[in-house]
Design a protein around this motif. Sequence first.
Motif, PDB file in Angstrom:
ATOM      1  N   ASP A 139       0.755  -1.154   0.018  1.00 13.56           N
ATOM      2  CA  ASP A 139      -0.094   0.032  -0.120  1.00 13.56           C
ATOM      3  C   ASP A 139       0.709   1.266  -0.053  1.00 13.56           C
ATOM      4  N   HIS A 140       2.210   1.187  -0.142  1.00 10.61           N
ATOM      5  CA  HIS A 140       3.125   2.215  -0.276  1.00 10.61           C
ATOM      6  C   HIS A 140       4.360   1.948  -0.789  1.00 10.61           C
ATOM      7  N   ALA A 141       4.871   3.016  -1.281  1.00  8.89           N
ATOM      8  CA  ALA A 141       6.383   2.859  -1.744  1.00  8.89           C
ATOM      9  C   ALA A 141       7.087   4.082  -1.545  1.00  8.89           C
ATOM     10  N   LEU A 142       8.504   4.025  -0.973  1.00 11.14           N
ATOM     11  CA  LEU A 142       9.220   5.197  -0.916  1.00 11.14           C
ATOM     12  C   LEU A 142      10.351   5.021  -1.941  1.00 11.14           C
ATOM     13  N   ILE A 143      10.586   5.736  -3.100  1.00 11.38           N
ATOM     14  CA  ILE A 143      11.557   5.536  -4.127  1.00 11.38           C
ATOM     15  C   ILE A 143      12.464   6.744  -3.949  1.00 11.38           C
TER      16      ILE A 143
ATOM     17  N   PRO B  37       0.497   2.072 -13.061  1.00 13.49           N
ATOM     18  CA  PRO B  37      -0.700   0.945 -12.575  1.00 13.49           C
ATOM     19  C   PRO B  37      -0.201  -0.299 -12.182  1.00 13.49           C
ATOM     20  N   ALA B  38       1.090  -0.562 -12.618  1.00 13.53           N
ATOM     21  CA  ALA B  38       1.610  -1.857 -11.871  1.00 13.53           C
ATOM     22  C   ALA B  38       1.709  -2.174 -10.418  1.00 13.53           C
ATOM     23  N   MET B  39       1.713  -0.684  -9.710  1.00 10.86           N
ATOM     24  CA  MET B  39       1.793  -0.415  -8.546  1.00 10.86           C
ATOM     25  C   MET B  39       0.102  -0.755  -7.843  1.00 10.86           C
ATOM     26  N   GLY B  40      -0.553  -0.353  -8.953  1.00 13.37           N
ATOM     27  CA  GLY B  40      -2.039  -0.387  -8.200  1.00 13.37           C
ATOM     28  C   GLY B  40      -2.679   1.025  -8.510  1.00 13.37           C
ATOM     29  N   SER B  41      -1.443   1.982  -8.826  1.00 13.56           N
ATOM     30  CA  SER B  41      -2.321   3.272  -8.878  1.00 13.56           C
ATOM     31  C   SER B  41      -3.263   3.437 -10.363  1.00 13.56           C
ATOM     32  N   HIS B  42      -3.875   4.514 -10.605  1.00 12.58           N
ATOM     33  CA  HIS B  42      -4.616   4.776 -11.861  1.00 12.58           C
ATOM     34  C   HIS B  42      -3.994   5.797 -12.635  1.00 12.58           C
ATOM     35  N   PHE B  43      -2.730   6.028 -12.109  1.00 11.71           N
ATOM     36  CA  PHE B  43      -1.940   7.243 -12.847  1.00 11.71           C
ATOM     37  C   PHE B  43      -0.414   6.959 -12.996  1.00 11.71           C
ATOM     38  N   VAL B  44       0.253   7.479 -13.896  1.00 16.76           N
ATOM     39  CA  VAL B  44       1.949   7.239 -13.766  1.00 16.76           C
ATOM     40  C   VAL B  44       2.540   8.576 -13.383  1.00 16.76           C
TER      41      VAL B  44
END
Length: 307
Positions: A77-81, A105-112
Amino acid sequence: MQSPSLPQLHSFLLLYCFTLISLFIQVLGDGGFCSAPSILEADVSSKPLYWKVTNPTLSPSHLQDLPGFTRSVYKRDHALITPESHVFSPLPDWTNTLGAYLITPAMGSHFVMYLAKMQENSRSALPPHDVERFVFVIQGTVTLTKTSGISNKLMVDSYAYLPPNFEHSLKSDEPATLVVFERRYAFPDDHSTEQIVGSTDKQPLLETPGEVFQLRKLLPASVPYDFNIHVMDFQPGEFLNVKEVHYNQHGLLLLEGQGIYRLGDSWYPVQAGDVIWMAPFVPQWYAALGKTPSRYLLYKDVNRNPL
Ligand SMILES: NC(=O)N[C@H](N)C(=O)O
Ligand SMILES: [Mn+2]
């Protein structure tokens, strides 16, 4: 030889202890015996706006080449890059531009969300059909040209919103860095969005009842817009009052400053240049620390029923 009297011995010991203590404070004042150069020492006030985003304080030198060391994290449910994890490759159909996709969206987002490093004589390509685009200039200057022939010079801290299927190009003679958000536009009945060009410093501060951070929104709040971009400023020591949990998702770029981001049950030290993905409902909270204010850019979906 006469032995020192008690008072003489007493004053000698006092002098000796005083010398030791002042020496110890002196060493500590110089950063102590084993402290790494603090990020607080980097005087960013004399640098261009958002300078640290493209010149991040990577880990201290003795950690930089530590095999496998990174602050990046990717969870459900989160990422720190963090900058040492960026992987750039040529952006499809762009000219002379390297891109690092940080949220997709590969993370589950609907945006890039991606960083676009435009080199000399570079040019953008259009986003896919029905995809809207938001670009924000981090470093350098780009020229936005529309089919009408009108062009705008976008400097650091300037931005542009391009509606879906809106013919345009971004060109740069010199190197420039953009952060770009793109999303497949959710067409509401008989609504459409307009092309927008603006700069953060010209946007009004909005009310933030119950919160202390300063808030600007870079897009209109009206229904046609299915996301907004928040610019949030915190003075050192200020923090979010609400430990937020909401249906909206976020893509965050820390533009200035440093602090602690809580995401779910994890607490992360963050600094300018860091990017964070927040999935819907991830508990989120931020506290600004250090000597310099924090500012972050935040994508947030709005105006659409979550059903
Ligand atoms: N993590 C955040 O800063 N969230 C914003 N306050 C927001 O959701 O508007
Ligand atoms: Mn939020």
